[in-house]
Write an enzyme that holds these catalytic residues in place. Structure first.
Site, PDB file in Angstrom:
ATOM      1  N   ASP A 216     -23.701  43.139  21.382  1.00 49.88           N
ATOM      2  CA  ASP A 216     -22.684  42.744  20.408  1.00 49.88           C
ATOM      3  C   ASP A 216     -22.776  43.541  19.107  1.00 49.88           C
ATOM      4  OD1 ASP A 216     -21.427  40.820  21.872  1.00 49.88           O
ATOM      5  OD2 ASP A 216     -22.702  39.191  21.170  1.00 49.88           O
TER       6      ASP A 216
ATOM      7  N   LYS B 120     -17.164  43.434  18.407  1.00 52.26           N
ATOM      8  CA  LYS B 120     -15.964  43.604  17.606  1.00 52.26           C
ATOM      9  C   LYS B 120     -16.203  44.792  16.671  1.00 52.26           C
ATOM     10  CE  LYS B 120     -13.045  40.156  15.283  1.00 52.26           C
ATOM     11  NZ  LYS B 120     -13.091  38.836  14.632  1.00 52.26           N
TER      12      LYS B 120
ATOM     13  N   MET C  30     -20.235  31.134   9.713  1.00 52.52           N
ATOM     14  CA  MET C  30     -18.839  31.570   9.820  1.00 52.52           C
ATOM     15  C   MET C  30     -17.914  30.695   8.992  1.00 52.52           C
ATOM     16  SD  MET C  30     -19.117  32.171  13.935  1.00 52.52           S
ATOM     17  CE  MET C  30     -20.327  30.843  14.070  1.00 52.52           C
TER      18      MET C  30
END
Lengths: 274, 274
Positions: A55, A76, A189
């Protein structure tokens, strides 16, 4: 006995490898960012990997532990996902069948908001044996590396770790209850919901409760902002703090200042005597 | 410049070493029990230790990483503490002054109910510089090693880690609120309060909520019991589960069964075809 002749092709492709290697998925926690906060078990598993899927939050230097494996970035980048979750699931199953041992390397601990459990279930549903190597979770280690303990006698008997953003992009209902509790509240987050979070604590008249926000925790580019429920929004603006960041709300935040101040005072005391 | 002649004895003994070595306290998390669940950073710090103070929950084989250091057991044996907390605090400060680098090796993560923060503060108050190396915390890793993720999409958006027993030997008030929340609830040191805990969840009509109890998690003598709020007390009696154990309450417990069942079914499917 020749297995291939004795079982149907469907079962064969479901549970046996297409190469000589046995299919296996090992989901590994890579820790919070600091290269040395990875475990011996994780390093050993990486050394035995045929394929590593990693990741964006994983330090790419960790891939050096698996020099012979195929390395596939599935995170991402610049706001775009290289792969959708469904594609990652399929990649795991297909690579396990064709290459053998797939390591899924995730930042922090894969079972803390990491979707590691979903990937293991998908692989297991497709007949791939699965293993799990826990990692140092950011939710505890990022505060502790900044001398903020999630629990402390007389300050906090518990800590509550919450995702700021749910699947529906709303603030988790758990934050409402957390604001009423005496737990140390750790929100991952959650930066885009910070004004909302702060208001929930204000509603409980917790203006003076200390808050820390740590961006890029344990990495070289780490940044920290300290304030209270009353002041933290200003601190965030002034220090330009943004995701990826961890929000810690509770009296334990003061531990950091107490340890630092004492050390600084002693240094000051010493130098003024010299 | 001779420091000793230029500063008062009080300040000197407060911040400078009596040996040539600089005093330092490094508080280290040793992980949950499995020898390989220690980090590279922790191993490096152990290699640089002059003295290691270790607890009962630490695997003593880890001391082999510091063969030249003095090893002092400061834990609980046969129900008796080798040292009281105040004695440990003094030992840290005195050994740092006389020997240099003291490593305080604790099970799990030292900042999760570990009193690591207290020891650091005491050392800092006495002018000893302090460092902290996070460890794999049992509260996340023991469930995950048993395929129970503390969070999972559609099952739990948060997890709440609580000590079963407070300083006053009472059940933490946070458990009352936790029973009302939708968080995965993880309770450490809670076995003696299990009937009380179960009743709180029954009051919320959560009879069917899954519960797992894991004793000696990640160690060779690990034991697990799975039930619901309604049945877990029977399971504990039947399986003879006792401390040190971790209690996990929430839908995420079912993840373990779903992964296992699928793997077992496939094995069964395969062998019935052979």
């Amino acid at each position: 006995m020749n297995l291939e002749n004795n079982i149907s092709k469907e079962v064969y492709t479901k549970v046996l490898p297409l190469t000589g290697k046995a299919p296996l998925l090992t989901v590994i926690g890579a820790g919070p960012g600091d290269l040395e906060l990875i475990t011996v078990k994780a390093i050993k598993a990486l050394g035995m990997a045929d394929v590593v899927l990693y990741d964006a939050l994983v330090n790419p230097e960790l891939l050096e532990y698996s020099p012979k494996a195929e390395h596939i970035f599935v995170g991402k980048r610049k706001g775009c996902y290289a792969y959708q979750q469904e594609q990652i699931n399929e990649l795991i199953v297909n690579r396990a069948r064709t290459h053998g041992h797939v390591v899924r390397l995730k930042g922090g601990d894969p079972f803390v908001f990491g979707r590691g459990a979903e990937e293991m279930k998908y692989a297991a549903d497709h007949g791939i044996p699965t293993k799990m190597v826990p990692g140092i979770s950011s939710c505890i280690a990022v505060p502790s590396a900044q001398n903020i303990p999630v629990t402390k006698r007389n300050s906090a008997e518990s800590f509550w770790v919450i995702t700021g953003t749910t699947k529906e992009h709303k603030l988790s209902q758990d934050v409402y209850l957390a604001a009423k509790s005496s737990a140390t509240v750790v929100i991952l987050m959650g930066m885009s919901k910070l004004p909302e979070i702060v208001n929930l604590f204000k509603n409980e008249e917790k203006w003076d409760t200390p808050v820390a926000i740590i961006q890029n925790g344990t990495r070289e580019d780490e940044k920290i902002g300290i304030g209270t429920i009353d002041t933290i929004l200003e601190v965030v603006q002034k220090e330009e703090l943004a995701n990826p960041a961890i929000i810690i709300i509770g009296e334990v935040v003061n531990h950091r200042a107490s340890v630092r101040k004492v050390v600084e005072n002693n240094i000051h005391e010493l130098s003024s005597e010299l």
